[in-house]
Scaffold this active site. Structure first.
Site, PDB file in Angstrom:
ATOM      1  N   TYR A  57     -29.984 -24.101   5.434  1.00 29.86           N
ATOM      2  CA  TYR A  57     -29.711 -25.499   5.062  1.00 29.86           C
ATOM      3  C   TYR A  57     -29.950 -25.731   3.566  1.00 29.86           C
ATOM      4  O   TYR A  57     -29.634 -26.774   3.032  1.00 29.86           O
ATOM      5  CB  TYR A  57     -30.562 -26.484   5.885  1.00 29.86           C
ATOM      6  CG  TYR A  57     -30.389 -26.394   7.389  1.00 29.86           C
ATOM      7  CD1 TYR A  57     -29.290 -25.750   7.957  1.00 29.86           C
ATOM      8  CD2 TYR A  57     -31.318 -26.941   8.259  1.00 29.86           C
ATOM      9  CE1 TYR A  57     -29.136 -25.653   9.333  1.00 29.86           C
ATOM     10  CE2 TYR A  57     -31.173 -26.853   9.641  1.00 29.86           C
ATOM     11  CZ  TYR A  57     -30.083 -26.198  10.165  1.00 29.86           C
ATOM     12  OH  TYR A  57     -29.941 -26.107  11.536  1.00 29.86           O
ATOM     13  N   HIS A 118     -32.084 -17.218  13.487  1.00 26.60           N
ATOM     14  CA  HIS A 118     -31.091 -18.301  13.558  1.00 26.60           C
ATOM     15  C   HIS A 118     -29.878 -17.966  14.442  1.00 26.60           C
ATOM     16  O   HIS A 118     -29.384 -18.807  15.174  1.00 26.60           O
ATOM     17  CB  HIS A 118     -30.618 -18.653  12.140  1.00 26.60           C
ATOM     18  CG  HIS A 118     -30.065 -20.031  12.020  1.00 26.60           C
ATOM     19  ND1 HIS A 118     -30.187 -20.775  10.888  1.00 26.60           N
ATOM     20  CD2 HIS A 118     -29.391 -20.823  12.886  1.00 26.60           C
ATOM     21  CE1 HIS A 118     -29.604 -21.950  11.062  1.00 26.60           C
ATOM     22  NE2 HIS A 118     -29.113 -22.006  12.279  1.00 26.60           N
TER      23      HIS A 118
END
Ligand SMILES: NC(=O)c1ccc[n+]([C@@H]2O[C@H](COP(=O)([O-])OP(=O)(O)OC[C@H]3O[C@@H](n4cnc5c(N)ncnc54)[C@H](OP(=O)(O)O)[C@@H]3O)[C@@H](O)[C@H]2O)c1
Length: 268
Positions: A57, A118
């Site tokens: 992010y 992730h």
């Protein structure tokens, strides 16, 4: 706040806030970073304590700064971040250690509550090395829990072959357009807590039914959807840039959906 006890005894808030578009121009995922996140300040003021972050992010440092500058004590926060499966982070154990050390610096803390892989790592050697580093930091107390994200049944099976520590959670897409029922059943059987990303997603016709159901409880369709998720043991991390929606997404602890309504939503 309500909590779910993870398979290692750690308590995780049943609702947290996502951060994937926070601190970015026009709230766009791929846009340049701004230098502030008023939404995160607002989320903390409203009572959010679980923060879902990720290295990809690009805003970990900014999120970390807002958390560190807030008046909320570190022990009240539940910070999750994620190591991506890119070579940069998983090519060697040293690379993974450097990624975790950097996240600790970004969050200005000496421990993270939850660290996730992730996305599935296809190379088995790299998966093993990455998980072993996660276990190393877990044993050292620098990670309070470790888990995975976007893992299917086959990825979980692969991890099982060598994992000494079972993943505490699997963060996957769970919503009305992607119910993921089969995988949820696997997670239940394995004692791995499901965390729903994208928990608010529903088609227009599904939203109409959620709104209708909400009328009898004096709740919005969005609240009904979140309640549906947590009532069946799914942790949710809705994200909003709007303070009213953020408040509404925490305001579902005072009602219970009937078995009939739960069934209705499940079959939407
Ligand atoms: N592990 C992964 O691969 C993965 C992938 C995607 C996301 N995530 C994580 O999951 C978090 C949540 O997922 P997401 O951001 O994709 O989707 P989401 O939380 O399901 O939905 C966000 C959207 O819903 C709207 N919304 C939120 N609350 C609302 C309400 N009460 N009423 C009406 N609309 C509402 C928001 O608009 P407003 O801003 O206008 O309220 C925003 O457009 C992310 O922030 C990220 O941390 C993880």
């Amino acid at each position: 706040m309500e909590y779910i006890t993870l398979n290692n005894g750690l308590k995780m808030p049943i609702v947290g806030t996502g951060t994937n578009t926070y601190g970015k121009e026009n709230n766009e995922y791929n846009a340049a970073l701004t230098n502030e996140i008023p939404e995160l300040i607002s989320a903390l003021e409203l009572g959010y304590r679980s923060i879902d972050a990720a290295i990809v992010y690009r805003n970990e440092e900014l999120v970390g700064r807002v958390l560190a500058e807030s008046t909320v004590p570190r022990e009240e926060l539940f910070i999750t971040t994620k190591v991506p499966g890119n070579e940069e982070y998983i090519s060697s154990k040293e690379a993974t250690r450097a990624a975790i050390d950097n996240s600790l610096i970004n969050f200005q803390t000496d421990y993270l509550d939850l660290l996730l892989i992730h996305f599935p790592i296809e190379d088995k050697g790299q998966l093993k090395n990455t998980w072993e580093v996660f276990e190393e930091y877990y044993e050292a107390g620098k990670l309070k829990a470790i888990g995975v994200s976007n893992f299917g049944k086959e990825h979980l099976e692969e991890l099982k072959e060598f994992a000494k520590v079972k993943p505490a959670v699997n963060q996957i897409q769970i919503n009305l357009t992607e119910p993921n029922q089969d995988l949820l059943a696997v997670l239940k059987e394995e004692g791995i807590a499901p965390v729903a990303w994208g928990p608010m997603k529903a088609e227009a016709h599904q939203k109409e039914v959620l709104d209708e159901i909400g009328e009898s409880y004096k709740k919005s369709g969005a609240q009904v959807l979140l309640k549906y998720q947590i009532q069946r043991g799914v942790i949710v991390i809705p994200k909003s840039h709007n303070r009213e929606n953020q408040a509404s997404n925490l305001d579902f602890f005072d009602f219970e959906l009937s078995a009939e309504d739960m069934k209705k939503i499940e079959t939407l």
